[in-house]
Design an enzyme around this catalytic site. Sequence first.
Site, mmCIF file in Angstrom:
data_model
loop_
_atom_site.group_PDB
_atom_site.id
_atom_site.type_symbol
_atom_site.label_atom_id
_atom_site.label_comp_id
_atom_site.label_asym_id
_atom_site.label_seq_id
_atom_site.Cartn_x
_atom_site.Cartn_y
_atom_site.Cartn_z
ATOM 1 N N ASP A 224 7.638 -10.074 4.192
ATOM 2 C CA ASP A 224 6.892 -8.826 4.012
ATOM 3 C C ASP A 224 7.851 -7.768 3.476
ATOM 4 O O ASP A 224 8.744 -7.303 4.181
ATOM 5 C CB ASP A 224 6.307 -8.400 5.360
ATOM 6 N N HIS A 225 7.645 -7.371 2.225
ATOM 7 C CA HIS A 225 8.595 -6.472 1.559
ATOM 8 C C HIS A 225 8.495 -5.036 2.065
ATOM 9 O O HIS A 225 9.347 -4.210 1.746
ATOM 10 C CB HIS A 225 8.361 -6.516 0.051
ATOM 11 N N ARG A 226 7.490 -4.728 2.865
ATOM 12 C CA ARG A 226 7.430 -3.395 3.463
ATOM 13 C C ARG A 226 8.567 -3.191 4.454
ATOM 14 O O ARG A 226 9.032 -2.063 4.659
ATOM 15 C CB ARG A 226 6.087 -3.191 4.189
ATOM 16 N N ILE A 228 11.219 -6.041 5.045
ATOM 17 C CA ILE A 228 12.393 -6.857 4.726
ATOM 18 C C ILE A 228 12.754 -6.685 3.260
ATOM 19 O O ILE A 228 11.976 -7.022 2.364
ATOM 20 C CB ILE A 228 12.116 -8.332 5.041
#
Length: 252
Positions: A224-226, A228
Amino acid sequence: MAAATDGSPARPGVETYDYALFGPVEVRPMGRIREVIARRLQASWSDVPHVAQFDEVDVTALLALRGQASQGETSRRKPTLLSFVMRACARALGEFPEVNASLDASGRNLVLKRYCHIAFAAETPIGLLAPVLRDVDRKGLQEIAQDIDALAAKARAGKLELSDAEGACFTVSNLGSLGGTGFIPIINAPELAILGMARAAPKVVDVEGRLIARPMLPLTLVYDHRVIDGAVGARFLASVKRQLETPGGLLA
């Protein structure tokens, strides 16, 4: 386009029509569990910005070491590759607490988990389920392997309880037995990451300047790029790879 309840445009749905116009069809209900899985996957894919990162692990030393894990224990099966991977992931989750976390309902706070429960994908007659191994960081390879067998058998028999599939911090999806060179799994939200395992297969690689065929295990880390960033994701996957390529520590 219809409006959502908050006034913003709703997402367009996939159009459907009468397929019987083109030939014979059969209508088969998905089933309650499959409907729940579909709804959760759709929500994760729609609401979570996925990033996929790929790597390959040379498992030469690991495969040679597998026999030692059960040496002299003829009644106990050798730990599977999945057992080693789950143990390596548990240690990596300890190194990177932001991966072993979830966002709270507000989306502004990170809930860091002080436990390490890891789910794994299990094929069953009603579809893919994800039983959860508790406290993987506190278990040895034999115990992890036995727990995987017990939960997988329970899932295949249709006896999995809801509590057996709740509370995971991270998921490992292993499609190696079915073949393929790699895949991109969908995050099992509200978890923040998932690891995909394909089949280990011989591949010619450069080893100290020499081209040698080695068994290489393809891994895909999706996160999850939000929460990590790419650097954290890369370091997490590098930690898993390092442990699997020097597997002596995983036997401890």
